[in-house]
Structure formats: structure tokens, C-alpha cells
Design an enzyme around this catalytic site. Structure first.
Site, PDB file in Angstrom:
ATOM      1  N   LYS A 185     -25.864  42.175 -53.716  1.00  9.81           N
ATOM      2  CA  LYS A 185     -27.308  41.967 -53.922  1.00  9.81           C
ATOM      3  C   LYS A 185     -28.064  43.268 -54.160  1.00  9.81           C
ATOM      4  O   LYS A 185     -29.157  43.253 -54.696  1.00  9.81           O
ATOM      5  CB  LYS A 185     -27.914  41.164 -52.766  1.00  9.81           C
ATOM      6  CG  LYS A 185     -27.803  41.814 -51.401  1.00  9.81           C
ATOM      7  CD  LYS A 185     -28.488  40.959 -50.366  1.00  9.81           C
ATOM      8  CE  LYS A 185     -27.566  40.572 -49.220  1.00  9.81           C
ATOM      9  NZ  LYS A 185     -26.807  41.655 -48.598  1.00  9.81           N
ATOM     10  N   LYS A 229     -17.061  43.854 -56.396  1.00 12.18           N
ATOM     11  CA  LYS A 229     -17.619  42.594 -55.881  1.00 12.18           C
ATOM     12  C   LYS A 229     -19.106  42.467 -56.238  1.00 12.18           C
ATOM     13  O   LYS A 229     -19.795  43.476 -56.412  1.00 12.18           O
ATOM     14  CB  LYS A 229     -17.384  42.469 -54.376  1.00 12.18           C
ATOM     15  CG  LYS A 229     -18.403  43.175 -53.536  1.00 12.18           C
ATOM     16  CD  LYS A 229     -18.254  42.823 -52.071  1.00 12.18           C
ATOM     17  CE  LYS A 229     -19.277  43.590 -51.268  1.00 12.18           C
ATOM     18  NZ  LYS A 229     -20.291  42.798 -50.633  1.00 12.18           N
ATOM     19  N   LYS A 273     -18.758  53.505 -50.649  1.00 18.80           N
ATOM     20  CA  LYS A 273     -20.181  53.835 -50.759  1.00 18.80           C
ATOM     21  C   LYS A 273     -20.447  55.343 -50.764  1.00 18.80           C
ATOM     22  O   LYS A 273     -21.521  55.770 -51.176  1.00 18.80           O
ATOM     23  CB  LYS A 273     -20.985  53.147 -49.644  1.00 18.80           C
ATOM     24  CG  LYS A 273     -20.977  51.617 -49.825  1.00 18.80           C
ATOM     25  CD  LYS A 273     -22.134  50.917 -49.168  1.00 18.80           C
ATOM     26  CE  LYS A 273     -22.157  49.455 -49.642  1.00 18.80           C
ATOM     27  NZ  LYS A 273     -23.191  48.640 -49.112  1.00 18.80           N
TER      28      LYS A 273
HETATM   29  N1  AQP Z   1     -19.302  39.096 -53.644  1.00 16.80           N
HETATM   30  C1  AQP Z   1     -19.141  38.431 -52.511  1.00 16.80           C
HETATM   31  N2  AQP Z   1     -18.299  37.367 -52.466  1.00 16.80           N
HETATM   32  C2  AQP Z   1     -18.143  36.683 -51.304  1.00 16.80           C
HETATM   33  N3  AQP Z   1     -18.788  36.981 -50.143  1.00 16.80           N
HETATM   34  C3  AQP Z   1     -19.645  38.018 -50.163  1.00 16.80           C
HETATM   35  N4  AQP Z   1     -20.436  38.580 -49.231  1.00 16.80           N
HETATM   36  C4  AQP Z   1     -21.111  39.621 -49.755  1.00 16.80           C
HETATM   37  N5  AQP Z   1     -20.769  39.762 -51.050  1.00 16.80           N
HETATM   38  C5  AQP Z   1     -19.864  38.792 -51.340  1.00 16.80           C
HETATM   39  C6  AQP Z   1     -20.561  38.110 -47.864  1.00 16.80           C
HETATM   40  O1  AQP Z   1     -21.950  37.924 -47.600  1.00 16.80           O
HETATM   41  C7  AQP Z   1     -22.191  38.194 -46.218  1.00 16.80           C
HETATM   42  C8  AQP Z   1     -23.383  39.084 -46.021  1.00 16.80           C
HETATM   43  O2  AQP Z   1     -23.095  40.368 -46.437  1.00 16.80           O
HETATM   44  P1  AQP Z   1     -24.055  41.567 -46.097  1.00 16.80           P
HETATM   45  O3  AQP Z   1     -25.387  41.334 -46.674  1.00 16.80           O
HETATM   46  O4  AQP Z   1     -24.057  41.832 -44.639  1.00 16.80           O
HETATM   47  O5  AQP Z   1     -23.376  42.815 -46.742  1.00 16.80           O
HETATM   48  P2  AQP Z   1     -22.414  42.933 -47.912  1.00 16.80           P
HETATM   49  O6  AQP Z   1     -21.087  42.330 -47.614  1.00 16.80           O
HETATM   50  O7  AQP Z   1     -22.382  44.403 -48.254  1.00 16.80           O
HETATM   51  O8  AQP Z   1     -23.151  42.071 -49.050  1.00 16.80           O
HETATM   52  P3  AQP Z   1     -23.781  42.608 -50.359  1.00 16.80           P
HETATM   53  O9  AQP Z   1     -24.429  41.482 -51.073  1.00 16.80           O
HETATM   54  O10 AQP Z   1     -22.746  43.402 -51.126  1.00 16.80           O
HETATM   55  O11 AQP Z   1     -24.909  43.568 -49.806  1.00 16.80           O
HETATM   56  P4  AQP Z   1     -25.203  45.063 -50.197  1.00 16.80           P
HETATM   57  O12 AQP Z   1     -25.455  45.013 -51.673  1.00 16.80           O
HETATM   58  O13 AQP Z   1     -26.416  45.440 -49.415  1.00 16.80           O
HETATM   59  O14 AQP Z   1     -24.025  45.903 -49.835  1.00 16.80           O
HETATM   60  C9  AQP Z   1     -20.909  38.763 -45.635  1.00 16.80           C
HETATM   61  O15 AQP Z   1     -20.233  37.722 -44.948  1.00 16.80           O
HETATM   62  C10 AQP Z   1     -20.130  39.164 -46.861  1.00 16.80           C
HETATM   63  O16 AQP Z   1     -18.737  39.120 -46.633  1.00 16.80           O
END
Ligand code: AQP
Length: 341
Positions: free
Chosen positions: A206, A203, A120
Site C-alpha cells: 500500500k 509484493k 527496506k
Molecule cells: N501483497 C500481499 N499479499 C498478501 N498479503 C499481504 N499483506 C501485505 N501485503 C500483502 C498482509 O497484510 C497484512 C498487513 O500488513 P501491514 O500493513 O502490517 O504491513 P505490510 O505487510 O508491510 O503490508 P504493506 O501493504 O506492504 O504495507 P507497507 O507498504 O506499509 O509496507 C499482513 O498480514 C501482511 O502479511
């Protein structure tokens, strides 16, 4: 010396999700679906980690909207608040309090090595990197160990943060005496890493600036159709999985999880058919799989008081545990003006 989880029943499960956007099928297949599938086996707590999302979300109205919308999405996806309480992180102030305490047993070098921080902050000037991104794993450690958590069901991207949480908890226990249970990550083989539809080596997230990179759980059929149509594929036209074909392998993985088929079975099913029919069937399957969640989501969205009521039940449950644990931590570290020992 260390309090490793021992009992097989009543294990505490804790996991969180940032309200940094609308939950994607990555969040669903990697996390929410697993939380729901095993919610009756454990003593659960789930959390909308809004403090973690403050770096990404700076508009207060959007923050409020996302928190309630994510809660509604989780209930719509099957989270049962009676056995799996859901609450909002900032409603329980001990998360932030414990994070400060834990920063005193966390090394700068450990945080510098976190791949999420490196990803990041890559290519940015120091002035553009918020220190909260750096500190994020300490707050995440606090989220988890505040509740004597045994298991943390997460996607593969969070593995390193849970490992660090174990190190931080162990170090605190060594310095101050047994206080925290040492948690374990619970990462399923299937669905743990759903990739971007536009850049399959990254990956699915959101908060991706390109909405075509993800399918949101709330996307309507036309949007799903358009996003799958635009999803990148690989050079040849064969529906087969391999490391050289990350784009198609990712789409096959999504299809396989939703249809309950292995990658080999997906390959066999689409043998000789090419990408057109594959994308058409994948689109139909996604629309059909998300329809029941979307119908329930519409009901919760029409009743925001009910969502707020359910979050308050979760907050009450979490607060009892958090207050007791934080009082114990403060007694052990000696901070505060009370004459306790
Ligand atoms: N692409 C993914 N595949 C499988 N699992 C995923 N998770 C996130 N992306 C994937 C799992 O979702 C849970 C919540 O994650 P989070 O919102 O705390 O943060 P993150 O992992 O950073 O998810 P995002 O969607 O990528 O959010 P942003 O965009 O804000 O950084 C976790 O259990 C994660 O492993």
C-alpha cells in the site's frame, strides 16, 4: 516449560495492519478476508499498528486520516467489532513498554537477518535508515504476545517476523518463567502473496510510490479499469500460470480467489482467449467484488463518530488484557518501585 497453545476452542487470534496507505487487494486477500472469514471461531483482537507506520508516514494529518480510513475499511470489509474488537496500537501504551522489555531478550544479529529490514534498507546510506525499521520486529513481537495470542493470521511476508516472535517469547519464558503463550503464524495457501501489478517479483504494497502497482480497496471502477489495463503481462499471449510468467500468474491468482476457481480452472476458462478478454473479465470481477465493501465504506466515512466509538470499544477490551499482562511482566523482571514479589 513453554506455554504452547493447547485448547482448540477460544484460541486467541491477534493481527495488525499499518495505516501506511489505503488497504490494497493484497492486504484484503492475504489478511482482512481471512480475519473476517474465521472471526466467529476465535477470541479475536485486531489492531491498527500506527506506531509501526511512523517511519513511512510523517504528516500528522495524513496519519490521523489513514487510521480512521483503515478502521472504516476493515469494518466495511466485514470485521464485526462485537466479536472482533479493533483498536489503535498507540492507544494502548503497553505495546511500546513491552517492546522495550523484549529488546533485552532480542539479539542484534536476529534483527539484522530479517528480510523485510534488508529489503527496506537495501542500497541506502546508514544515515538514511531509520532505526525503527530495524526495531520493528521487536514491537511486532510485543503486539502479539501481549495478548497471549495463539494464532497470527498474516500474509506470507510476515512469516519470518512471527518465527522471531516465537524465539523472543521462548527466551523470555526461559529467563523469567512461563509468561507468554508461544504464538503460531496462520498463513493460508491461497492469497498469501499478491504481487505488484508493475513489478510482479515484488509484493503488492500500500505504500508503493507507484499507485499503478496496487488496487486499493477504495479504487473506483475507472481507476481499477486503468490499473488493470496498465498491469504488466508476460511475453506470450497465453493465459497460463508458471514461474516464468509471474505477471500473468499473479493476475490469474487474483481472478481465481475472487471467482473461487483454481489456477487450472482459470487457465481452462481463458483457453485460447488472450490477455484482452482476460483483463476485461478481471476488471469486471474486481469492480463487482469491491462494490459492496465500497458501499459500506461510504457509510462509515459519512459517520466518523461511529468509527471512533467502535475503536474505543476495542481499546477498552485490549487495555484490560494489556495492563494485566504488563503488570505480570514487570513483576517477573523486578522493575518498578512497588514491593510486589
Ligand atoms: N501483497 C500481499 N499479499 C498478501 N498479503 C499481504 N499483506 C501485505 N501485503 C500483502 C498482509 O497484510 C497484512 C498487513 O500488513 P501491514 O500493513 O502490517 O504491513 P505490510 O505487510 O508491510 O503490508 P504493506 O501493504 O506492504 O504495507 P507497507 O507498504 O506499509 O509496507 C499482513 O498480514 C501482511 O502479511
Amino acid at each position: 516449560m513453554f506455554m504452547e497453545p493447547t485448547s482448540t476452542s477460544n484460541k486467541r487470534v491477534f493481527s495488525g495492519m499499518q495505516p501506511s496507505g489505503v488497504a490494497t487487494i493484497g492486504n484484503y486477500l492475504g489478511a482482512i478476508r481471512n480475519w473476517v472469514a474465521q472471526q466467529d471461531q476465535y477470541d479475536n483482537l485486531f489492531c491498527i499498528v500506527d506506531l509501526h507506520a511512523m517511519g513511512t508516514l510523517t504528516d500528522p494529518d495524513e496519519m490521523r486520516e489513514n487510521i480512521h480510513s483503515l478502521a472504516a475499511t476493515m469494518f466495511a470489509a466485514g470485521l464485526n467489532p462485537e466479536i472482533a474488537p479493533l483498536f489503535v496500537q498507540s492507544d494502548v501504551p503497553q505495546h511500546a513498554e513491552l517492546a522495550w522489555t523484549l529488546s533485552n531478550v532480542t539479539q542484534f544479529g536476529e534483527l539484522s537477518r530479517m528480510t523485510q529490514f534488508k529489503d527496506k534498507s537495501a542500497g541506502k546510506d546508514d544515515a538514511a535508515i531509520n532505526s525503527a525499521i530495524f526495531f520493528y520486529p521487536v514491537l511486532m513481537a510485543a503486539d502479539i504476545i501481549l495478548y497471549d495470542t495463539d494464532l497470527v493470521p498474516v500474509g506470507d511476508d510476515q512469516r519470518q517476523h512471527v518465527e522471531l516472535t516465537r524465539d523472543i517469547a521462548t527466551r523470555f519464558n526461559t529467563r523469567y518463567g512461563d509468561t507468554f503463550v508461544i504464538p503460531k503464524a496462520d498463513i493460508k495457501e491461497v492469497g498469501a502473496r499478491i504481487m505488484s501489478l508493475q513489478e510482479p517479483t515484488k509484493k503488492m504494497s500500500k505504500s508503493d510510490a507507484n499507485a499503478n502497482a496496487y488496487i486499493a480497496l477504495s479504487d473506483d471502477p475507472d481507476v481499477i479499469k486503468r490499473k488493470i489495463k496498465r498491469a504488466v503481462t508476460d511475453s506470450d499471449a497465453r493465459v497460463s500460470a508458471s514461474p516464468e510468467k509471474p505477471a500473468v500468474t499473479n493476475l490469474m491468482q487474483i481472478y481465481g480467489i475472487l471467482a473461487d476457481l483454481s489456477l487450472d480452472q482459470v487457465e481452462e476458462h481463458f483457453s485460447g482467449k488472450g490477455y484482452g478478454p482476460f483483463k476485461a473479465e478481471l476488471t469486471d470481477l474486481l469492480i463487482e467484488s469491491l462494490a459492496p465493501i465500497q458501499a459500506k465504506l461510504a457509510e462509515y466515512k459519512a459517520n466518523p463518530e461511529e468509527v471512533a466509538r467502535l475503536l474505543e470499544i476495542g481499546r477498552t477490551r485490549a487495555a484490560i488484557l494489556a495492563e494485566a499482562k504488563m503488570a505480570d511482566v514487570n513483576r517477573k523482571t523486578g522493575v518498578g518501585g512497588k514491593l510486589h514479589r
